[in-house]
Design a protein around this motif. Structure first.
Motif, PDB file in Angstrom:
ATOM      1  N   ARG A  21       0.829  -1.209   0.000  1.00  0.00           N
ATOM      2  CA  ARG A  21       0.000   0.000   0.000  1.00  0.00           C
ATOM      3  C   ARG A  21       0.864   1.259   0.000  1.00  0.00           C
ATOM      4  NH1 ARG A  21      -4.491   1.644   4.627  1.00  0.00           N
ATOM      5  NH2 ARG A  21      -5.353   3.447   3.549  1.00  0.00           N
ATOM      6  N   GLN A  57      -3.870  -5.460   5.942  1.00  0.00           N
ATOM      7  CA  GLN A  57      -3.033  -4.502   6.670  1.00  0.00           C
ATOM      8  C   GLN A  57      -2.565  -5.071   8.014  1.00  0.00           C
ATOM      9  OE1 GLN A  57      -4.728  -0.341   6.171  1.00  0.00           O
ATOM     10  NE2 GLN A  57      -6.474  -1.545   5.421  1.00  0.00           N
ATOM     11  N   CYS A 101      -6.168  -2.328   1.705  1.00  0.00           N
ATOM     12  CA  CYS A 101      -7.032  -1.160   1.914  1.00  0.00           C
ATOM     13  C   CYS A 101      -8.420  -1.615   2.355  1.00  0.00           C
ATOM     14  CB  CYS A 101      -7.122  -0.305   0.645  1.00  0.00           C
ATOM     15  SG  CYS A 101      -7.671  -1.190  -0.827  1.00  0.00           S
ATOM     16  N   ASP A 151     -15.677   0.466  -1.486  1.00  0.00           N
ATOM     17  CA  ASP A 151     -14.835   1.183  -0.537  1.00  0.00           C
ATOM     18  C   ASP A 151     -15.636   1.424   0.746  1.00  0.00           C
ATOM     19  OD1 ASP A 151     -13.364   3.001   0.940  1.00  0.00           O
ATOM     20  OD2 ASP A 151     -12.716   4.174  -0.784  1.00  0.00           O
TER      21      ASP A 151
END
Length: 402
Positions: free
Chosen positions: A39, A283, A349, A365
């Motif tokens: 990322r 992440q 993400c 998103d």
């Protein structure tokens, strides 16, 4: 301070950012970027045109961390055979040939894609054009599509007459070891209690299978077509508690954890109040996506609303899930009668991947609560989508399949 912030601080010390960056050679920049998450590398493309071209150069891909390229999946062909396909996240050129042309075409006539893990792909390879029955012989193959290297696994231990394999999963972490494991979970098919009984584990380091009985205290049925996650040396996969007098909709869902020796078996209860959708590593944390669907009947029409929730397991010891995001996904599209299913979580993400029944793949998103991309899918697909992150290192360097 994380690694990305530390790197940027070094560039700012003693001189303006532009001047500091200009003093670094390309090799030094690549060395710094190679230690950052994928990322962060994508964000550093915005530093300058030179950095963008440096990061995008195909010659540098082997040195830099890769992010999600897309999804591999099977499609039914006439006669019942399967063919491999790929849905790209970026929409650019395909980073992998889903037909796996590098496998021996004269030996394997029928290939089913089963699982992916950190760049490696697990396949079930048959010596016939289509399988005629459960007795058809097949071999498992683990390959790296980016380097076209592959290994054919030896047959697992002879299955007993009253058991069948409920799911087969791949476990691999190139940051820890170049070796991988394949786990075949099995359960009995006779009697009322249909639950996991044990696992057969193949190690690429030993080249052999071992058998372990289940150490689970509860009776748990593993889901066959859901994704698993290899994290912290444990394979995580989802199952349902076989509880008496509890219907399937309200039965407790659990996360089953198994180590690579089959000796440690643990469970974590999933959040209550939503149906299971997907688990994923994103992440550096383990996430769970759930959904609830409500139907409202009015005088004019019937409205079906789907609410998506995203949970994070921030502390494995406490086994507590923290709600990170929730959103109604029908409203932004103006759709009143479509059921969505979450099947994947982006590793870098806050993006979920959903597919409506009979439709194309959607990227959503969660942070900004909007759809950001549409991925076209082939018709008549099996509806099991395997996330693929290219691995350009020499994993499977000792492959003897070629």
């Amino acid at each position: 301070m994380d690694m990305e912030e530390s790197s940027m601080k070094k560039l700012r010390q003693d001189s303006p950012p532009a001047t500091a960056a200009s003093l670094l050679t390309d090799d030094l920049i690549l060395e710094v970027l190679s230690h950052l998450p994928a990322r962060s590398v994508r964000r550093f493309k915005c530093v300058s045109t030179a950095w963008r071209d440096l990061i995008a150069d195909p010659a540098h891909r082997k040195k830099l961390p890769q992010t999600l390229a897309g999804f591999l999946y099977n499609k039914y062909k006439p006669g019942g055979a399967l063919s491999g396909h790929f849905a790209s996240v970026s929409g650019g050129a395909l980073p992998v040939d889903p037909s796996l042309h590098f496998l021996q075409p004269n030996k394997f006539k029928y290939i089913a894609l089963e699982d992916t893990c950190n760049g490696l792909l697990l396949c079930a390879c048959y010596n016939k054009e289509t399988p005629d029955s459960d007795k058809d012989e097949y071999r498992h193959v683990v390959c790296n599509p980016a380097t076209e290297r592959w290994i054919e696994l030896p047959p697992p231990p002879q299955a007993l007459a009253n058991r069948f394999y409920s799911t087969t999963r791949l476990a691999f972490d190139p940051a820890v070891s170049s070796h991988f494991h394949v786990l075949q979970f099995w359960q009995t098919i006779s009697g009322v209690e249909n639950c996991a009984r044990g696992v057969d584990i193949f190690s690429s380091q030993t080249g052999a299978w071992i058998h372990r009985d289940s150490e689970l205290f509860d009776k748990i049925k593993l889901f066959r077509r859901t994704r698993s996650v290899f994290f912290g040396g444990m394979l995580h996969l989802v199952g349902r508690l076989n509880t008496i007098n509890v219907d399937k909709e309200s039965a407790l869902m659990v996360l089953v954890q198994v180590d690579m020796e089959g000796k440690a078996w643990k469970t974590i209860h999933l959040p209550i109040g939503s149906s299971f959708e997907a688990i994923g590593l994103s992440q550096g944390c383990l996430y769970y996506a759930g959904s609830t669907t409500q139907t409202h009947i009015s005088k004019k029409n019937i409205v079906q609303a789907t609410k998506i929730t995203l949970w994070c397991l921030e502390n494995h010891d406490s086994k507590e899930w923290v709600l990170k995001h929730s959103a109604s996904i029908n409203e932004p599209l103006g759709i009143i009668w479509v059921e969505f299913r979450v099947f994947a979580i982006h590793p870098d993400c806050n993006t979920l991947f959903l597919v409506p029944i009979g439709g194309d793949m959607l990227a959503y998103d969660m942070q900004h609560q909007k759809f950001v991309d549409i991925l076209n899918l082939e018709k008549d697909n099996v509806r099991v989508y395997l996330p693929y992150v290219p691995l350009f290192s020499e994993a499977l360097a000792d492959a003897d399949g070629q």
